[in-house]
Each structure stands twice: as C-alpha cells, then as structure tokens.
Design a protein around this motif. Structure first.
Motif, PDB file in Angstrom:
ATOM      1  N   ILE A 195      -1.843  -3.994  -3.427  1.00 57.58           N
ATOM      2  CA  ILE A 195      -1.048  -5.103  -2.892  1.00 57.58           C
ATOM      3  C   ILE A 195       0.137  -4.579  -2.099  1.00 57.58           C
ATOM      4  N   MET A 196       0.557  -5.389  -1.138  1.00 57.90           N
ATOM      5  CA  MET A 196       1.687  -5.014  -0.300  1.00 57.90           C
ATOM      6  C   MET A 196       2.997  -5.351  -1.002  1.00 57.90           C
ATOM      7  N   GLU A 197       4.009  -4.552  -0.741  1.00 57.46           N
ATOM      8  CA  GLU A 197       5.344  -4.774  -1.282  1.00 57.46           C
ATOM      9  C   GLU A 197       6.186  -5.607  -0.298  1.00 57.46           C
ATOM     10  N   PRO A 198       7.199  -6.319  -0.801  1.00 57.95           N
ATOM     11  CA  PRO A 198       7.550  -6.485  -2.209  1.00 57.95           C
ATOM     12  C   PRO A 198       6.598  -7.449  -2.896  1.00 57.95           C
ATOM     13  N   ALA A 199       6.333  -7.230  -4.181  1.00 55.02           N
ATOM     14  CA  ALA A 199       5.389  -8.073  -4.906  1.00 55.02           C
ATOM     15  C   ALA A 199       5.821  -8.172  -6.364  1.00 55.02           C
ATOM     16  N   GLU A 200       5.524  -9.292  -6.970  1.00 50.15           N
ATOM     17  CA  GLU A 200       5.791  -9.508  -8.393  1.00 50.15           C
ATOM     18  C   GLU A 200       4.761  -8.723  -9.206  1.00 50.15           C
ATOM     19  N   LYS A 201       5.245  -7.771 -10.046  1.00 52.40           N
ATOM     20  CA  LYS A 201       4.328  -6.909 -10.788  1.00 52.40           C
ATOM     21  C   LYS A 201       4.621  -6.898 -12.291  1.00 52.40           C
ATOM     22  N   SER A 202       5.264  -7.943 -12.801  1.00 54.54           N
ATOM     23  CA  SER A 202       5.667  -7.935 -14.206  1.00 54.54           C
ATOM     24  C   SER A 202       4.473  -7.892 -15.163  1.00 54.54           C
ATOM     25  N   ASP A 203       3.320  -8.407 -14.721  1.00 51.37           N
ATOM     26  CA  ASP A 203       2.134  -8.410 -15.581  1.00 51.37           C
ATOM     27  C   ASP A 203       1.260  -7.179 -15.398  1.00 51.37           C
ATOM     28  N   THR A 243       9.747  -2.409   7.500  1.00 50.57           N
ATOM     29  CA  THR A 243       8.565  -1.737   6.964  1.00 50.57           C
ATOM     30  C   THR A 243       8.188  -2.312   5.604  1.00 50.57           C
ATOM     31  N   THR A 244       6.974  -1.999   5.183  1.00 51.92           N
ATOM     32  CA  THR A 244       6.508  -2.403   3.859  1.00 51.92           C
ATOM     33  C   THR A 244       5.617  -1.302   3.301  1.00 51.92           C
ATOM     34  N   GLY A 245       5.616  -1.162   1.985  1.00 53.72           N
ATOM     35  CA  GLY A 245       4.741  -0.210   1.315  1.00 53.72           C
ATOM     36  C   GLY A 245       3.671  -0.945   0.540  1.00 53.72           C
ATOM     37  N   SER A 246       2.931  -0.215  -0.270  1.00 47.98           N
ATOM     38  CA  SER A 246       1.905  -0.848  -1.095  1.00 47.98           C
ATOM     39  C   SER A 246       1.778  -0.114  -2.418  1.00 47.98           C
ATOM     40  N   SER A 247       1.188  -0.779  -3.393  1.00 54.89           N
ATOM     41  CA  SER A 247       0.995  -0.204  -4.729  1.00 54.89           C
ATOM     42  C   SER A 247      -0.402  -0.507  -5.223  1.00 54.89           C
ATOM     43  N   ILE A 248      -0.943   0.389  -6.035  1.00 52.64           N
ATOM     44  CA  ILE A 248      -2.158   0.080  -6.764  1.00 52.64           C
ATOM     45  C   ILE A 248      -1.749  -0.434  -8.134  1.00 52.64           C
ATOM     46  N   VAL A 249      -2.302  -1.557  -8.555  1.00 51.72           N
ATOM     47  CA  VAL A 249      -1.881  -2.213  -9.796  1.00 51.72           C
ATOM     48  C   VAL A 249      -3.094  -2.460 -10.693  1.00 51.72           C
ATOM     49  N   TRP A 250      -2.831  -2.549 -11.996  1.00 51.59           N
ATOM     50  CA  TRP A 250      -3.862  -2.930 -12.957  1.00 51.59           C
ATOM     51  C   TRP A 250      -3.192  -3.674 -14.100  1.00 51.59           C
ATOM     52  N   PHE A 281       1.538  -0.065 -12.462  1.00 56.89           N
ATOM     53  CA  PHE A 281       1.336   0.206 -11.043  1.00 56.89           C
ATOM     54  C   PHE A 281       1.731   1.626 -10.685  1.00 56.89           C
ATOM     55  N   ILE A 282       1.208   2.080  -9.545  1.00 56.92           N
ATOM     56  CA  ILE A 282       1.611   3.341  -8.917  1.00 56.92           C
ATOM     57  C   ILE A 282       1.895   3.023  -7.449  1.00 56.92           C
ATOM     58  N   HIS A 283       3.069   3.394  -6.983  1.00 58.90           N
ATOM     59  CA  HIS A 283       3.409   3.165  -5.581  1.00 58.90           C
ATOM     60  C   HIS A 283       2.670   4.180  -4.723  1.00 58.90           C
ATOM     61  N   LEU A 284       2.015   3.705  -3.673  1.00 53.15           N
ATOM     62  CA  LEU A 284       1.273   4.587  -2.776  1.00 53.15           C
ATOM     63  C   LEU A 284       2.197   5.107  -1.677  1.00 53.15           C
ATOM     64  N   PRO A 285       1.986   6.337  -1.236  1.00 49.92           N
ATOM     65  CA  PRO A 285       2.876   6.918  -0.220  1.00 49.92           C
ATOM     66  C   PRO A 285       2.673   6.271   1.144  1.00 49.92           C
ATOM     67  N   GLY A 286       3.735   6.293   1.930  1.00 44.78           N
ATOM     68  CA  GLY A 286       3.656   5.795   3.298  1.00 44.78           C
ATOM     69  C   GLY A 286       4.198   4.390   3.441  1.00 44.78           C
ATOM     70  N   GLU A 287       4.711   4.098   4.608  1.00 44.50           N
ATOM     71  CA  GLU A 287       5.232   2.775   4.948  1.00 44.50           C
ATOM     72  C   GLU A 287       4.567   2.298   6.232  1.00 44.50           C
ATOM     73  N   SER A 288       4.390   0.996   6.332  1.00 45.42           N
ATOM     74  CA  SER A 288       3.811   0.402   7.535  1.00 45.42           C
ATOM     75  C   SER A 288       4.854  -0.463   8.226  1.00 45.42           C
ATOM     76  N   ARG A 289       4.893  -0.401   9.562  1.00 49.42           N
ATOM     77  CA  ARG A 289       5.856  -1.181  10.333  1.00 49.42           C
ATOM     78  C   ARG A 289       5.338  -2.593  10.571  1.00 49.42           C
TER      79      ARG A 289
END
Length: 293
Positions: free
Chosen positions: A148-156, A264-271, A159-167
C-alpha cells in the motif's frame, strides 16, 4: 462448511460462468439434472432466487451477484488453504499479494526471483488493486500480504517500509500546453479537469496539499488502475494526478510532469497482526527482509 457444500458452490459458479446449465454440466462432467437439483436446493436453503431464467441464457439476480462474489472468495480461500496445508519438506504452496501500482514493488519482485531458485514450488499470485481492497481482503484471509502507498492507516497490520520514493505529478497528452513545462505548481491544477485515484482519502490529501478545503479542485473521473486512467487522458477526459514510474511515457503520446515543490510518497508491505502466516508466506517474508538488509 463440508466438502459437499463446497462442491455445490463450484456447481453454482460453473453455471454463473457458462450462463447455461448444459454447458456447466459438460464442464464438470456431471448430469444436467444433478446441477439443476443442486441449484434449486441451494436457492431453497438460502431463501433467495439466484438466477433469472431466460430462454437463451441464465442471468444472476442482484442477490445472485452478491452471492457469486462471496462464493468466489470462499473457494479462493479454501483452495489456498488446502494448497498450503499440503506443503512438503521442500516448502510449497501459494502466496497471495494484493498490491497498489508502485515502482517500489520492484523489491518484492526481486525477492520473488531469489525465492524461485531455492523454493521452486512456491507460487506467488499478485493482484493489482487499491489500498481499501487490500485491507478488506487481508482481513478476510484472501491475501497474505498487501503493498500500500503511504501515508496509510496501519494500526491493524504489521509492516515493512519498502525503499524508494515516488514523485507526484500530472499525466497529460503531448498536445497539451502543460506538456512543455518541466514542473507544475499546485495552483496550476486549479480549474483543470483532474482524474484522481479513487482510494479513500485522496480528496483529503489534495486539500492538505493546498492547505485549505475550498479550492477549485475539478475532479471529472476516478481510477483504481493507472493504465485505465492513462487511456482516459489519451481520450481527452482530463489529466491524471498520479505518481511516476507506473506508466512508461517513452515514445508515447503522454508526458509526466512532476509537481514542485516536490511531493513524494513511499509504500509498505503489510500483513494482518496476529494472523498465522503459512510456511510459504513466512519464507517469502524472510526473503524480502533479506533483500532489505
């Protein structure tokens, strides 16, 4: 749910896909009366009519449409579970990932490539979708992971933040006057026909960028996959507000123009927190972690 009930769901979905009981019976190698009886019994048990039976083809009722979508999820989850509980010592099974369109997914792709050499019997299945659908299907157990793209609600979620940012920027036709610009300011978007992501909270993000909620943001369409949005841009519907690196604009009729100041925005892998991952899913997660170290 027992195996007989699952078989009835497979009968039902075969009729849905074929829109014809005879063709469904041929596909499943059972008799037509058997399927007809099972569908009738299913309707009586549910207390609803699933099909509008016409002369040429069978169409779903509104209740049938909803039930078909749920049946597909049930069978998908069941098939995935059965694959994963029959893992052998070499580690096999299916892993399901729901992912936003993001160039940061390259890290996941590289981990999958490394995994193939050691565990060739692990199958990775990737569904491109938006964050809202990712969250829903993680909670229902259909997906093992989501990107998922950041910023995102991840309280449930863990997660691991993935490297790199997108414009962030604007996707425009080459024929647009804006295509000659090397960057755009936020005020340049005002009054333009915008195509934006239908992800929940996108309008709030726009308002946050402008610092107020009453600017003239003219949204004419929304999208959940950028490729379809790019076709709307080509057709002259409007300009797509998006991140770079998803649509290849080289030698195309489209141009990506970044916003300035740079956003810019980043992304995370979540489970899902507390969810027990299959051995195959844990193996992939370990490989992703190894890629990041």
């Amino acid at each position: 749910m027992n195996l007989m009930e699952l078989r009835v769901l497979r009968y039902f979905l075969a009729v849905v896909d074929e829109k014809n009981i005879s063709r469904a019976a041929q596909q499943l190698h059972v008799s037509q009366p058997t399927i007809s009886r099972q569908i009738k019994d299913l309707e009586e048990e549910l207390g609803i009519i699933l099909f509008e039976r016409g002369s040429r083809s069978i169409q779903l009722t509104n209740s049938g449409e909803y039930f078909a979508a749920q049946a597909r999820q049930i069978l998908s989850l069941t098939d995935k579970t059965l694959e994963n509980i029959h893992e052998n010592q070499d580690i096999s099974g299916s892993v399901w990932i729901g992912s936003a369109e993001a160039k940061n997914f390259l890290t996941i792709a590289q981990a999958i490539r490394e995994l193939q050499d050691t565990y060739p019997h692990i199958q990775i299945n990737v569904t491109s979708t938006n964050a809202d659908d990712v969250r829903a299907r993680l909670k229902s157990g259909v997906f093992d992971f989501g990107v998922i793209m950041e910023p995102a609600e991840k309280s449930d979620f863990d997660f691991i933040h993935l490297p790199g940012e997108s414009r962030w920027g604007l996707l425009v036709p080459n024929t647009s006057p804006l295509a000659q610009r090397d960057h755009l300011k936020l005020d340049d978007l005002l009054g333009e026909k915008l195509i934006i992501s239908q992800q929940k909270g996108m309008t709030d993000v726009l308002n946050d960028w402008f610092g107020e909620s009453n600017r003239d943001i003219h949204v004419v369409a929304t999208f959940n996959l950028l490729y379809n949005a790019s076709l709307m841009v080509s057709a002259g519907v409007g300009y797509a507000l998006c991140i770079d690196g998803i649509i290849n604009t080289n030698q195309s009729e489209l141009t990506f123009i970044p916003l300035a100041p740079t956003l810019t925005t980043g992304s995370s892998i979540v489970w899902l927190k507390g969810h027990r991952l299959s051995t195959a899913a844990k193996t992939l997660l370990n490989q992703i972690s190894a890629e990041l170290n």
